[in-house]
Design a protein around this motif. Sequence first.
Motif, PDB file in Angstrom:
ATOM      1  N   TYR A 209       0.956  -1.270  -0.042  1.00  0.00           N
ATOM      2  CA  TYR A 209       0.026   0.033   0.011  1.00  0.00           C
ATOM      3  C   TYR A 209       0.842   1.096  -0.045  1.00  0.00           C
ATOM      4  O   TYR A 209       2.028   1.066   0.352  1.00  0.00           O
ATOM      5  CB  TYR A 209      -0.890   0.038   0.960  1.00  0.00           C
ATOM      6  CG  TYR A 209      -0.389   0.156   2.598  1.00  0.00           C
ATOM      7  CD1 TYR A 209       0.637  -0.539   3.126  1.00  0.00           C
ATOM      8  CD2 TYR A 209      -0.948   1.492   3.389  1.00  0.00           C
ATOM      9  CE1 TYR A 209       1.001  -0.462   4.617  1.00  0.00           C
ATOM     10  CE2 TYR A 209      -0.368   1.639   4.391  1.00  0.00           C
ATOM     11  CZ  TYR A 209       0.524   0.798   4.978  1.00  0.00           C
ATOM     12  OH  TYR A 209       1.069   0.988   6.532  1.00  0.00           O
ATOM     13  N   HIS A 606     -10.252  -0.245   0.089  1.00  0.00           N
ATOM     14  CA  HIS A 606     -10.467   0.429  -1.320  1.00  0.00           C
ATOM     15  C   HIS A 606     -11.776   1.053  -1.547  1.00  0.00           C
ATOM     16  O   HIS A 606     -12.640   0.605  -1.468  1.00  0.00           O
ATOM     17  CB  HIS A 606      -9.922  -0.641  -2.509  1.00  0.00           C
ATOM     18  CG  HIS A 606      -9.501   0.237  -3.751  1.00  0.00           C
ATOM     19  ND1 HIS A 606     -10.662   0.786  -4.628  1.00  0.00           N
ATOM     20  CD2 HIS A 606      -8.285   0.335  -4.282  1.00  0.00           C
ATOM     21  CE1 HIS A 606      -9.670   1.255  -5.564  1.00  0.00           C
ATOM     22  NE2 HIS A 606      -8.547   1.040  -5.400  1.00  0.00           N
ATOM     23  N   SER A 638      -7.299   4.618  -1.417  1.00  0.00           N
ATOM     24  CA  SER A 638      -7.195   4.059  -2.703  1.00  0.00           C
ATOM     25  C   SER A 638      -5.779   3.414  -3.335  1.00  0.00           C
ATOM     26  O   SER A 638      -5.897   2.946  -4.265  1.00  0.00           O
ATOM     27  CB  SER A 638      -7.907   5.002  -3.853  1.00  0.00           C
ATOM     28  OG  SER A 638      -9.235   4.796  -3.549  1.00  0.00           O
ATOM     29  N   GLN A 641      -4.002  -2.458  -3.881  1.00  0.00           N
ATOM     30  CA  GLN A 641      -4.774  -2.992  -4.928  1.00  0.00           C
ATOM     31  C   GLN A 641      -6.392  -3.425  -4.025  1.00  0.00           C
ATOM     32  O   GLN A 641      -6.495  -3.310  -2.967  1.00  0.00           O
ATOM     33  CB  GLN A 641      -4.255  -4.682  -4.972  1.00  0.00           C
ATOM     34  CG  GLN A 641      -3.050  -4.412  -5.861  1.00  0.00           C
ATOM     35  CD  GLN A 641      -2.391  -5.580  -6.517  1.00  0.00           C
ATOM     36  OE1 GLN A 641      -3.192  -6.424  -6.663  1.00  0.00           O
ATOM     37  NE2 GLN A 641      -1.217  -5.235  -6.705  1.00  0.00           N
ATOM     38  N   GLU A 642      -7.297  -3.535  -5.241  1.00  0.00           N
ATOM     39  CA  GLU A 642      -8.694  -3.485  -4.625  1.00  0.00           C
ATOM     40  C   GLU A 642      -9.050  -4.676  -3.595  1.00  0.00           C
ATOM     41  O   GLU A 642      -9.878  -4.228  -2.700  1.00  0.00           O
ATOM     42  CB  GLU A 642      -9.591  -3.693  -6.007  1.00  0.00           C
ATOM     43  CG  GLU A 642     -11.017  -3.231  -5.821  1.00  0.00           C
ATOM     44  CD  GLU A 642     -11.805  -3.259  -7.020  1.00  0.00           C
ATOM     45  OE1 GLU A 642     -11.155  -3.160  -7.998  1.00  0.00           O
ATOM     46  OE2 GLU A 642     -12.701  -4.064  -6.980  1.00  0.00           O
TER      47      GLU A 642
END
Length: 693
Positions: A209, A606, A638, A641-642
């Motif tokens: 992140y 996210h 955001s 990764q999702e």
Amino acid sequence: MSNEVIERLHSTCPHDCPSACALEVERIDSKTIGRVYGARDNEYTSGTLCAKVGNYAERVHHPKRLKNPMRRVGPKGVGVDSFEPVSWSEALDEVAAKFSELASEYGSETIWPHYYAGTMGLVQRDGIERLRHAMRYSRQHSTICSAASDAGWKAGTGVKRGVDAREIGDHSDVVVLWGTNAVHTQVNLMHHVSQAKKRGAKLVVVDPYQNATAKKADLHLMLQPGTDGALATAMMHVLFAENLADRAYLNEYTDFGSELETHLSNRTAIWAEEITGVPSEQIVEFARLVGNNPKTFFRLGYGFTRTRNGAFNMHAVSCIPAVTGAWKYLGGGALYSNAELFPLDKSLIIGADLLDRGIRVFDQSRIGEVLCGNPIDLQGGPPVTAMLIQNTNPMMVSPSSLKVREGFERDDLFVCVHEQFMTETAAMADIVLPATTFLEHEDIYIAGGHTFLQVAKPLIEPIGEAKPNHFVICELARRLGAQHPGFDMTAWEIIDQTLERSGLPSAEKIHSNHWLDCAKDFEESHFLNGFETIDKKFHFSPDWSQLGKINAHLPKFPDHYSVTDDRNEERPFRLVTAPARQFLNSSFTETPAARKREKRPTAKIHSIVCERLGIGDGDLIRIGNGLASVVLHVEVFSELQEDVVIVESIWPNSSFIEGVGINSLVSTDPGHGVGGAVFHDTSVWLKTVGANN
Ligand code: SF4
């Protein structure tokens, strides 16, 4: 209290941090400190330290410091209200009597001394081993922090040391911070990185992140947790494919052969994109940057190794500078830790002469399983019926914390905790003893992040009746009849004799100079005289069976080793429990300033997921898996990764909405190879709880 600052004295930060900062501490009077500063004349600390230690007066003079020994007379888990004060001799007599009684009933292995790195000073931290060995108590496999990373690093290089980080500022053209959020966990390193950046050097960060360090990066590779091996392998593919490998270096200094090159030939950037989620163009860009700038300094952290494949991934990443030949250059090469740089003979401290390797060893990260009597962990031996705990807070920091709690709730378990505060673990104890901080006792310190050995003396009187760990160990030894010269020596005498045995200057001499620089010369620190493996070569294909036996069928060459707790239909997210800036493990969670800055336990989720779930900043979310579920607040975020969720911690369990903390979700599965806690290897589900700001 006088407000006049009368002295500024040398000390060393003892906290569990690679920086081991050289400190200048304002001493206001014999009982009181003021501000704490990084030593300006230490070339690594360079006058920089973290805010939490700068404000250490808040911690050392905290009204909730434990000031006298206590016996629990009420229920477990309540805190000071469950305890009554007792004298030191009553408390120690009671602990010794209980240990003797239980050892006679079940055998000596029923007692388990448990410790870790609440202080990194060697005498105060490791003296518990001397008592353990003298009394033949159960042993500890220390896996909670560096077991996996050590194994992975040593698989290639053979020794836990690397390039002097002071080279970064003046010489590195590229700095790669891989799996370390240095802004949170080793702020001095960032001082050297900033110096390099001022010269035009590029900073690359590899982390799942956009943390505080990644925000400063020129290139941030935001990968899926546990896929670092795939990223490293694809980088090596690009380096060979684009003729950026240093073949002369490979031939002279490594076990490189055509089999490795063949193995890498189909590990393309596109292959790695599938696994890591990092765009292949970015992987190629990273490889070219490193390949075209051999003066690349890789600073490898612990974070990316806290997965089931952590040791394997550390080794894979450590292979990159061997492919580019970065080790040959001033400002190039790699550093994971310098802990084995220091030529210290610790045998007196730990009572190595008394060690019996036949005594069972518990994996400390499986403390919940051990205390709950898992027969695999007990290895046919007696249950653990008594513990002495120093410098660690397993109720908060250990994996599967609900299991840990269940273990400590046992009525037939006797626990003595020696601590600075009424931690959640201390609250489960039968006897709690007040411990000094580093400002109140002597010790000797090495470091992971630099090359300075330091010796420190107490700067103020102990708070209340607090006593050093060494005192407790020696007093228990006396009562238990344990025999070893170390029990009859002062801490200072042990430091001095340890230095003498190691062929180093006296404690007084090092203390008066504040530190001793143990740096090796250029050739040695860059392994240009050979690595410390049996054939002096860097090993791309290590013999993992020599390093550990746990699931020891690791692949032959760097690769993606797919053994992580991957997401699936039931648990479609991957959780990383990253370190918070203001806390250090469970330390500093007691100081109001740190808590205020951290605010509350929060999950970074996210924005696309938040939108799908209909949640926003400040709402509550339940995160769960087969072990537990945890409720905490949401931060819409955001830069990850999702399907990745980040919780910076370690917050006390009691700070979570339902009193269940984040480590309840972490498995006790050991990392492959030598073990190691898998804090960042957890698949989870998310469920909405409803708006609540
Ligand atoms: S940066 Fe690390 S070593 Fe330095 S003062 Fe802070 S916790 Fe201590």
